[in-house]
Write a protein that holds these residues in place. Structure first.
Motif, PDB file in Angstrom:
ATOM      1  N   ALA A   1      -0.247   7.072  -2.691  1.00 27.33           N
ATOM      2  CA  ALA A   1      -0.303   8.432  -3.228  1.00 27.33           C
ATOM      3  C   ALA A   1      -1.054   8.462  -4.556  1.00 27.33           C
ATOM      4  O   ALA A   1      -1.874   9.362  -4.801  1.00 27.33           O
ATOM      5  N   ARG A   2      -0.802   7.476  -5.412  1.00 27.86           N
ATOM      6  CA  ARG A   2      -1.480   7.449  -6.708  1.00 27.86           C
ATOM      7  C   ARG A   2      -2.963   7.142  -6.540  1.00 27.86           C
ATOM      8  O   ARG A   2      -3.805   7.738  -7.226  1.00 27.86           O
TER       9      ARG A   2
ATOM     10  N   VAL B   1      -2.646  11.381   3.024  1.00 30.24           N
ATOM     11  CA  VAL B   1      -2.321   9.962   3.168  1.00 30.24           C
ATOM     12  C   VAL B   1      -1.432   9.798   4.391  1.00 30.24           C
ATOM     13  O   VAL B   1      -0.468  10.549   4.570  1.00 30.24           O
ATOM     14  N   ILE B   2      -1.747   8.813   5.236  1.00 35.42           N
ATOM     15  CA  ILE B   2      -0.969   8.530   6.440  1.00 35.42           C
ATOM     16  C   ILE B   2      -0.401   7.124   6.330  1.00 35.42           C
ATOM     17  O   ILE B   2      -1.143   6.158   6.120  1.00 35.42           O
TER      18      ILE B   2
ATOM     19  N   ASN C   1       3.040  15.150  -6.491  1.00 36.35           N
ATOM     20  CA  ASN C   1       1.901  15.982  -6.094  1.00 36.35           C
ATOM     21  C   ASN C   1       1.734  16.105  -4.585  1.00 36.35           C
ATOM     22  O   ASN C   1       0.823  16.796  -4.124  1.00 36.35           O
ATOM     23  N   PHE C   2       2.600  15.436  -3.816  1.00 29.96           N
ATOM     24  CA  PHE C   2       2.469  15.444  -2.357  1.00 29.96           C
ATOM     25  C   PHE C   2       3.736  15.986  -1.707  1.00 29.96           C
ATOM     26  O   PHE C   2       4.837  15.870  -2.255  1.00 29.96           O
TER      27      PHE C   2
ATOM     28  N   ALA D   1       0.803  -1.235   0.000  1.00 35.72           N
ATOM     29  CA  ALA D   1       0.000   0.000   0.000  1.00 35.72           C
ATOM     30  C   ALA D   1       0.832   1.280   0.000  1.00 35.72           C
ATOM     31  O   ALA D   1       0.500   2.219  -0.735  1.00 35.72           O
ATOM     32  N   PRO D   2       1.910   1.395   0.800  1.00 37.45           N
ATOM     33  CA  PRO D   2       2.669   2.656   0.781  1.00 37.45           C
ATOM     34  C   PRO D   2       3.268   2.996  -0.588  1.00 37.45           C
ATOM     35  O   PRO D   2       3.524   4.164  -0.873  1.00 37.45           O
TER      36      PRO D   2
END
Length: 692
Positions: free
Chosen positions: A466-467, A477-478, A674-675, A461-462
């Motif tokens: 973000a996508r 997102v955490i 984007n983050f 998942a990590p």
């Protein structure tokens, strides 16, 4: 040395995760799952983590275990040879189901394949009516005759599901007595024990699922328990149920169907703890492992729950296309989109990913264990977001050339793409699959997915969070500490809990307070008896609920009940409570309409304390990357140099913009352009959209 350690083990389709906890200290390990003998990976992982701490099995007080073995056995159809015994005239209940179609206009609709073929479904004369009165006595000679047919067919396990057995189980219990005398080695599951509720199809399906996986699960749990005893373990073993509670191993061996979603349930508990610490009242739990990915909605620090779960859906996102299992469960959507999910081109030369997985044997091509087809992990290795030399803490060396070769053969060649662009296509497709699942799940719950923040964990998942967040409009997102083994960490926060649901029909205009009170007291005593050994003297609480509806409706809503015996005046209070809750859901109630109670629920559980909110953002000096890696950016079509940070070198308050990679032993986090990211007070990686 006194036993003071707690260990959690989560068996996934690809990795077995192990977490050791002593007070506030926590160690983690990942080892490859051993599908043929799952206990081997459990023992290996526990040995390694105990060696890391310099301790032995006799130092472990509690071992908490969750697994997807039951689910995988159903999906892969490798359970026991199972038969069904039904009331005469109801042989085809598994085919007739509830007479609905999950897609009304599909002329080639594919229905879920029953676990028991028609040739292994038997019937016997007997009949009990809806009030529990015996209308036709059980044909005991007929049962003995069926015993011979079961023996001839080599049946290992039998599900018994008679009409209205939930109200009067005497015939089912007598069948078990007769068959145990005739066939001592036969496993027998009674629908009146595993699912004592109305709705014949769901009750039968649940009993069949329990019978189908019981020999496999009982054998595995017995082997694991024996192996741990040989190693010197003298502590307590708990199993995580699909509802997010812990239960004793003996109960799990009787009702293994309650374990079908035990691993994902641990992930939801983990996400609740993270959400509470971050003060996120609306959170979207995103758990992506080696084989599957799961999405769960969390509101006010509680995951959504349900009483019906579907296994092995024929259509990925359509309700009714799977095998129903009626158990208390944390509600989530699960798809075959993990690090081991196989990528390929379909007949139209479209890139598709999953649900087939490479698993742990042979695994993705980059594992070097004989896998020849590309998986999602291969795509991430080629893109550069995974460091081949430090994957899984360096315990698994990844072969970049093998990953490139597999992608070239199966994807790039057919589309005339470069290897990197083929890898990006796989990355995009698996991210879109997960985003679609999140959108559908939120819509089914009446929620707007963009109003939630994403909590990402699991080994995969990590890398994709973000996508996925970009696709569904999530702003934050955490990624918590120990994200790669999040479900196992969640096991250690689960309460010892058990919920019973039983159907006893009662109208409010004929409310019988004595009968209702006696039923609830009986259920309370049974649930308490199952919880008390695990609670070990710690305080417990009890929650009572009624499943109520207007007469003539098809579905119920839950209404809380008082924790005492009923009085005659409670009929009025129950009507008021029902109408109030009904109006919340539908904006109005129906005055003076008759109301009925279908089922009753009692849950006994130990208390679970949520962590304190930690929203203060500390300050820290600008972090320095430990190196840089070339990462292929599919949107621009070029490779860019991206800084790499080691998570264990990022103190709270550290902040840095994307693109970046945060590496750790269990996983890697991709911070997209984007983050921007920072480390919060509890050590979570928090990614915020730059345009927020």
């Amino acid at each position: 040395m006194a036993s003071d350690l707690r260990i959690a083990v989560d068996i996934g389709g690809t990795f077995t995760d192990v977490v050791l906890e002593q007070g506030e200290r926590r160690l983690t390990r990942k080892v490859l799952t051993t599908p043929q003998r799952p206990e081997q990976a459990v023992l290996e992982g526990v040995r390694l983590i105990l060696a890391d701490e310099g301790r032995g099995f006799d130092d472990v007080a509690v071992l908490v275990h969750g697994t997807t073995l039951a689910t995988n056995a159903i999906i892969e159809r490798r359970g026991a040879r199972t038969a069904l015994l039904a009331t005469e005239g109801f042989r085809d209940i598994l085919d007739i189901a509830n007479e609905s179609r999950y897609d009304q206009y599909d002329l080639t609709i594919e229905k879920p394949r029953p676990l028991v073929p028609r040739a292994l479904r038997f019937t016997v004369a007997e009949r009990v009516d809806v009030h529990g009165r015996v209308r036709l006595a059980l044909d005991e000679d007929g049962v003995r005759a069926i015993a011979g047919r079961l023996r001839a067919e080599g049946i290992e396990s039998l599900a018994v599901a008679f009409m209205h057995a939930y109200i009067n189980p005497s015939h089912e219990r007598r069948v078990r007595e007769i068959l145990k005398a005739e066939l001592p080695d036969l496993w027998v599951t009674l629908s009146s024990e595993v699912c004592p509720e109305v709705r014949e199809y769901e009750r039968t399906s649940t009993a069949v699922a329990n019978a189908y996986v019981q020999p496999l699960m009982d054998s595995y749990l017995a082997r694991m328990q024996a192996a741990l005893t040989v190693e010197g373990f003298g502590g307590t073993i708990y199993l995580v149920t699909s509802g997010g509670g812990l239960t004793a191993i003996d109960t799990a061996r009787r009702y293994p169907v309650r374990l079908v979603e035990s691993g994902p349930a641990g992930g939801a508990i983990f996400a609740v703890q993270i959400a509470a610490r971050a003060g996120e009242t609306r959170a979207l739990s995103y758990d992506m492992g080696g084989t599957t990915a799961k999405i769960c909605l969390i509101d006010d620090y509680k995951p959504h729950s349900a009483r019906l779960f579907e296994v092995d859906r024929a259509a990925r996102f359509l309700k009714g296309s799977g095998l129903p299992v009626r158990i208390p469960v944390i509600e989530m959507v699960e798809i075959g989109a993990g690090g081991g999910s196989i990528a390929r081109l379909d007949a139209l030369k479209r890139v598709t990913v999953g649900p087939e997985s490479a698993g742990a044997e042979p695994g993705p091509a980059c594992y070097g264990r004989g896998g020849a087809r590309p998986a999602v992990t291969d795509a991430n290795v080629v893109l550069g977001t995974i460091d081949p030399e430090h994957f899984a803490g360096g315990s698994i060396a990844l072969d970049l050339d093998a990953a490139r070769g597999a992608l070239d053969r199966e994807v790039a060649a057919g589309l005339d793409l470069s290897t990197e662009m083929a890898a990006y296509a796989v990355y995009e497709m698996v991210s879109e699959n997960m985003a679609s699942a999140a959108r559908v799940h939120a819509v089914e719950r009446g929620a707007a997915v963009g109003q939630y923040n994403l909590i990402a964990f699991g080994g995969g998942a990590p890398l994709h969070a973000a996508r996925v967040a970009e696709k569904i409009g999530v702003r934050r997102v955490i990624v918590p500490p120990n994200a790669g083994v999040g479900s196992a960490v969640g096991f250690l926060a689960a309460p010892v809990s058990y919920e019973l649901v039983r159907s006893r029909y009662m109208r409010l205009d004929a409310f019988d307070p004595t009968a209702a009170s006696d039923l609830l007291d009986e259920m309370s005593a049974e649930a308490t008896g199952l919880v008390a050994p695990g609670a070990r003297g710690t305080p417990t609480f009890e929650r009572r609920m009624a499943f109520m509806r207007y007469v003539g409706q098809g579905h119920e809503i839950t209404v809380p009940l008082p924790q005492r015996r009923f009085e005659a005046a409670d009929a009025v209070a129950l009507r008021e409570a029902y109408e109030r809750d009904y109006a919340v859901l539908f904006e109005r109630h129906i005055p003076n309409a008759a109301i009925e109670i279908l089922s009753w629920s009692v849950q006994v559980s130990t208390e679970t304390r949520l962590p304190d909110v930690q929203t203060a953002r500390p300050e820290a000096p600008q972090p320095q990357p430990v190196g840089r890696r070339p990462v292929f950016d599919g949107r621009s079509g070029r490779t860019v140099e991206v800084p790499i940070y080691r998570r264990d070198r990022l103190p709270p308050g550290s902040a840095f913009p994307g693109p970046a990679i945060v590496a750790e032993d269990e996983t890697s986090t991709w911070v997209s352009p984007n983050f921007a990211a920072h480390i919060d007070a509890s050590g979570c990686i928090v990614m915020d959209r730059k345009d927020s």
